[in-house]
Structures are given as C-alpha cells and as structure tokens.
Write a protein that holds these residues in place. Structure first.
Motif, PDB file in Angstrom:
ATOM      1  N   GLY B  20     -30.176  17.286  58.524  1.00 10.41           N
ATOM      2  CA  GLY B  20     -29.586  18.416  59.230  1.00 10.41           C
ATOM      3  C   GLY B  20     -29.397  18.075  60.701  1.00 10.41           C
ATOM      4  N   GLY B  29     -34.515  18.302  59.705  1.00  9.88           N
ATOM      5  CA  GLY B  29     -34.512  18.955  58.411  1.00  9.88           C
ATOM      6  C   GLY B  29     -33.891  17.967  57.436  1.00  9.88           C
ATOM      7  N   PHE B  30     -34.584  17.711  56.345  1.00  8.05           N
ATOM      8  CA  PHE B  30     -34.089  16.766  55.349  1.00  8.05           C
ATOM      9  C   PHE B  30     -33.425  17.533  54.225  1.00  8.05           C
ATOM     10  CE2 PHE B  30     -37.697  14.810  57.471  1.00  8.05           C
ATOM     11  CZ  PHE B  30     -37.100  13.647  57.926  1.00  8.05           C
ATOM     12  N   ALA B  31     -32.206  17.153  53.901  1.00 14.86           N
ATOM     13  CA  ALA B  31     -31.479  17.858  52.846  1.00 14.86           C
ATOM     14  C   ALA B  31     -31.917  17.346  51.478  1.00 14.86           C
ATOM     15  CB  ALA B  31     -29.987  17.685  53.052  1.00 14.86           C
ATOM     16  N   ALA B  32     -31.433  18.046  50.427  1.00 12.43           N
ATOM     17  CA  ALA B  32     -31.903  17.776  49.066  1.00 12.43           C
ATOM     18  C   ALA B  32     -31.713  16.309  48.670  1.00 12.43           C
ATOM     19  CB  ALA B  32     -31.165  18.688  48.090  1.00 12.43           C
ATOM     20  N   ALA B  35     -34.484  14.394  50.263  1.00 15.01           N
ATOM     21  CA  ALA B  35     -35.800  14.772  49.737  1.00 15.01           C
ATOM     22  C   ALA B  35     -36.010  14.219  48.323  1.00 15.01           C
ATOM     23  CB  ALA B  35     -35.946  16.292  49.746  1.00 15.01           C
ATOM     24  N   GLU B  36     -34.931  14.174  47.541  1.00 15.85           N
ATOM     25  CA  GLU B  36     -35.038  13.657  46.170  1.00 15.85           C
ATOM     26  C   GLU B  36     -35.526  12.197  46.193  1.00 15.85           C
ATOM     27  OE1 GLU B  36     -31.284  12.849  44.371  1.00 15.85           O
ATOM     28  OE2 GLU B  36     -32.150  12.383  42.400  1.00 15.85           O
ATOM     29  N   ASP B  39     -39.211  11.977  47.305  1.00 17.22           N
ATOM     30  CA  ASP B  39     -40.132  12.329  46.219  1.00 17.22           C
ATOM     31  C   ASP B  39     -40.253  11.194  45.206  1.00 17.22           C
ATOM     32  OD1 ASP B  39     -40.620  14.766  47.312  1.00 17.22           O
ATOM     33  OD2 ASP B  39     -39.192  15.856  46.055  1.00 17.22           O
ATOM     34  N   PHE B 163     -43.377  13.002  60.296  1.00 17.35           N
ATOM     35  CA  PHE B 163     -42.942  12.217  59.138  1.00 17.35           C
ATOM     36  C   PHE B 163     -44.078  12.124  58.126  1.00 17.35           C
ATOM     37  CE2 PHE B 163     -45.457   8.609  60.583  1.00 17.35           C
ATOM     38  CZ  PHE B 163     -45.541   8.861  61.939  1.00 17.35           C
ATOM     39  N   HIS B 164     -43.779  11.538  56.981  1.00 18.37           N
ATOM     40  CA  HIS B 164     -44.783  11.437  55.917  1.00 18.37           C
ATOM     41  C   HIS B 164     -45.240   9.992  55.749  1.00 18.37           C
ATOM     42  CE1 HIS B 164     -42.715  15.231  55.100  1.00 18.37           C
ATOM     43  NE2 HIS B 164     -43.922  15.632  54.760  1.00 18.37           N
TER      44      HIS B 164
END
Lengths: 304, 304
Positions: B20, B29-32, B35-36, B39, B163-164
C-alpha cells in the motif's frame, strides 16, 4: 469464584503447552499448538471476507498523526501505546547510559516518534482511504489484519495487551454502513456456530476515558451503534467479547475529511474478530487437545 | 543509479498491488498478494525448523527489563522502539488535551511503560530460558517468530521499521552453538536455492551506536561471529541481507545468568530470516505475478 476460574484457565493453558510463562500480564508467547489454531482461524476469516475490494495486513505500528486526527487521545488515552525513540548524539547517549547504569529512570528522555502502536486494525484504513479521495458511489470494503496494542494489563488470558485483530470495514452511505453492520453481526454469529461456539449478540459500548465516559457510552447504547458477540471463555460469570460490530455514523468521515462521491461525508461500519480470544474460546469449549476437537469443528477450521 | 532503482522497485510493488501507499517510510500495509507469499514462506520455515525443542510466537512487545539486561540500550539505542503510556488522571488528561488541541507537543509527557518493541525475535527467548534455570546437557533449541521493530526509516522497501522475523535459536556449549551456526548457514543457503534464489554467505557486523561501533564491529568480524545470506533485491549494487546467522559467544549467557547443567555459562547462536525481505527477493527475481513463478519455486513454497 471467578478469579480462581480465570487463574485456573491460564494455568491450564500454560500446563498444556499452549501459552508460555510470562513475567508481564497480558504479554504472551504463543506455542505452536496455539499458533496453529490462530493461523487456521485467520485463513477461515480471509475466505469469509474474500469479497472485499481490497485486503491489507499491517505489522504493529501506524502514523501518530492519523490516530491524533481520529481523536484516539481524547477518547482512549489510557489504552494508547506511544512509540518513543532515541535520536540523540554520543553525549546524550552517555548521559542515558549513566542513568541506565545507576538504575535511574532514563527512558523518560526519549521523545515521541511519528509512530504509535495500532489500537484496532480498522484505524489503519480510514486515514488511508481519506488520502485517496472520495469514496466511490458503491462504497468500499476493506479486509484488514493487524497486531494491535491496548494498555490493559490483566492476569486474564482473554485480555492481552498485544493481540491480533481481523476486521472487515465498510465505508459508504449511512444505509450501506448500517446494513453491512447488521448483516455481518448475523454472519459473525453463524461463523461462531460453525466453529461449535454459541455466541450471543449483546449491545455494548467502548471504554471511553474519564468522566465523559458515562455520557459517551450511554449515547453509544441509546443509538445502538456497537454490538458484541460474547460467550464464556475464562470466566463463566463474565462472558468475553470475541468479536464486535460497529456503526460509526460519520465520525471517521468528519474527523478525516473522508467524503462520498456526491460530496456528503462518508459513514462507516466494521466487524472485528479478536484472533486470540476466539482461539481461547475454542480451547475452552472443545478442550485443550485440538486433535480431539469435534470433527465438524476441525473441518470448519480447515484443520482436517 | 541505485537510488532510482530503489524508487522504481518500490513504485512497481505499489503499482502491482503488493504494497500500500504509505505516508511514513518503512511502515507498510501489505496487500493480499504479498501476505499470501509471506504466509507460505513462514509455513516452509516452520517445517524446516520443526526439530526444535519448542516453538514460540510473539506479537510485538517484550519486557523492557529483559532488553535492558541484554544491553540493547548500550549498543543499539538508535534502533529502539520504547512503548510509553498515559497513566494520569482526569486533570492530567485535560492538560494533555489542551496541548494536543493547541497543536503543541503533548506525548513527551507520557512515561515509559514496562514494555518495548521487540528488536529481534531471539531476544524474547534468552531471558525466558534464563528464568527457567540451567540449560540441559544436550542444550536447547527454540523456533521463534515475532513482529520486530527497528527505527531505521528508509524509502528502500527492504528496510522496514516494522517487520516479521523467523528464527531458530540454539543454546548450549560453545561447540554446540558454533556447529549449529555453521550448519544452519549452509541449510539457509540451500533453502534460498530451493526458492530459486542465489544467496551468498558474507561476513557481517551489527550496527552498533556511536564511536565504539568501529571497534565492536571489527571485533565481530575478526572473531567471525556474524554472517549474512545476501542477494540483490532493491538495488543491484548493494545486496540485501535476507537472513543472518550469529554466534554470540557467552554474551547472552553472561548478561542474563543463563547457565549450563555443569554450571558453566551458556553460549548461544541463532539464524534469523527476515520474512518481508525474502518475499521481496522472490518478487524481484521471479516477477511481480506470483502465479507465473517457476513451478519448482511455487512447489517449494507450497503454493501449488
């Protein structure tokens, strides 16, 4: 004996290897058996909310200026996590270390940064939409996930300071927002049913700060703005809100200058699920060994 | 033209609907679609690290006292995110609101809480182990995930403030820790290879603060304590560290009183993967449309 029940539930979660021990109330390390269910639940919610116009995920921080505009510091100062950072030179660092080594307070000297911890996933969305310009005629729906923070230390595992929230946000005309809120209250309840949980819909209000709280909360209830999906989790006598659905009127629209295509102020609504709370509800009602949960529940969560 | 390349990469990520827009550098903001992949990558790492003795996941905050004992404020004050909270009464809230409404600084009055943002996932582990008592003879291995914060605002999407991180931590005797670090450097490199990425192993050092930094960093390199897995992501001329493997000697053991079963001070090592950095590397090398990534890469990530 509610307090003993809460303490017993927490102890059982630790003993079953689901939560780690923690020196600070409401700040947990989640073990693999807990995280597996949280991930399954997130995946189910992503699918249930898949018809959103967009889907965003945030880490844990957001712009301070956005939360200021929303009025969070006016209404909920007691819940805020403000991110402060050191930006001094070597001399200032030496002064900081002298205090640190003398076990004197030192962090009070850190100035606030331009960031705060996200208190609710949907707060990241409204300012972002406002920056883009007017909302289209059909409105706009955003699915949003975030790590949230609220300063509410408690020994009750359902009340964490730091947790994950999964929300669906609707921005548009008043009737669009209100219809969305009501439809999703029912869909939310049906989702809980599919997980083998009986959640009741209850009118609710937000924990406003100070003396104004009574008036604000009563107005919220009188206007039927906030409803929660509640069920017993850590305490039989005090059911826990595991999701909440809200109609915000034009509060965010006015605060942020978020307008409709026709020039009117945008209204908004949201439904939010507290991931850890739902997971705790699952362990409470189906047992601590997720492999032995009812088959229909495991299937609904995509675990089988 | 590195700067133009970095800006172009960031623009492309936004235009492809993966990130985003953001008003603050390094807070996304991370879009789908992003994020996919994140994950999928997390799931692969969980399996790769499955032989750990335990697996913990943290949200974004940890006890301030633990980070103090580790010496983070001495070495990396410039990176710290300190969580400050309002705990005043109504009169203090009114004073705060007067400053707020007059657009004067107000947040400086917030005192530090007992929490800080987690700067690296493994920092949550050492104090926790120390509280449990001596490390068993065979040592102890923990898989840990956390949302991390480092105050490094940058327009380069590989350098996020929030961040992760996914880590595997080894605590035990010196030779156990060192062997773990070296074995995992190779396993890490092989993982990148399975994702279709060529990561080089490079000696590295940490961004210590101030004048002492040169000495500390040189010592780290002379003793071959830190290595990074690097590859070009946003900038061809400056490869990005997407993972790092460290041998800490007995630094954490001494700072935290973490001892071995035989009474000696425990040594430690870790390997950490920056989830968003690896995802960005995948988009950079395989293209912005993950559906069209090479079949072997998609399979290795469990996407097919």
């Amino acid at each position: 004996m509610s307090q003993a029940q809460v303490a017993g539930f927490r102890r059982a979660l630790i003993d079953h290897g689901l939560l780690g021990e923690t020196p600070i109330d409401g700040v947990y390390g989640f073990a693999a058996g807990f995280a597996e269910i949280a991930d399954a639940l997130s995946a189910v919610l992503r699918r249930a909310m898949a018809d959103a116009d967009e889907h965003l995920r945030f880490a844990a921080v957001m712009p301070r200026a956005d939360l200021e505009r929303i009025g969070y510091f006016r209404n909920f100062p007691q819940l805020l996590g403000s991110v402060h950072c050191f930006c001094g030179d070597e001399a200032e660092h030496r002064a900081l270390l002298r205090a640190h080594d003398a076990a004197e307070p030192w962090a009070a000297a850190l100035p606030p940064s331009d960031l705060v911890l996200i208190p609710a996933a949907c707060y990241t969305v409204y300012p972002r939409l406002a920056r883009r310009g007017a909302v289209p005629e059909a409105g706009h729906i955003v699915q949003v996930e975030a790590t949230c923070f609220r300063r509410e230390p408690s020994p009750d595992p359902v009340r964490a300071q730091n947790f994950h929230m999964h929300e669906l946000v609707r921005v548009g005309r008043p009737e669009q927002a209100l219809a969305f809120r009501d439809r999703w209250l029912e869909r939310g309840q049906a989702l809980f049913r599919s997980w083998g949980l009986t959640a009741e819909i209850q009118p609710a209000d937000d924990p406003f700060f100070g003396r104004a709280a009574v008036v604000m909360a009563r107005s919220q209830r009188d206007r039927a703005l906030k409803f929660e999906l509640v069920l017993p989790v850590s305490d039989d006598d005090r059911p826990t809100a595991c999701a909440s659905a809200n109609y915000h009127l034009d509060n965010f629209g006015r605060a942020l200058g978020l307008s409709q295509a026709d020039g009117g102020v945008a209204h908004s609504a949201c439904i939010g699920f507290g991931i850890e709370r739902v997971v705790l509800a699952l362990f409470r009602h189906h047992g601590f060994a997720s492999a032995r949960w009812p088959r229909a529940v495991r299937q609904a969560l995509g675990l089988d």
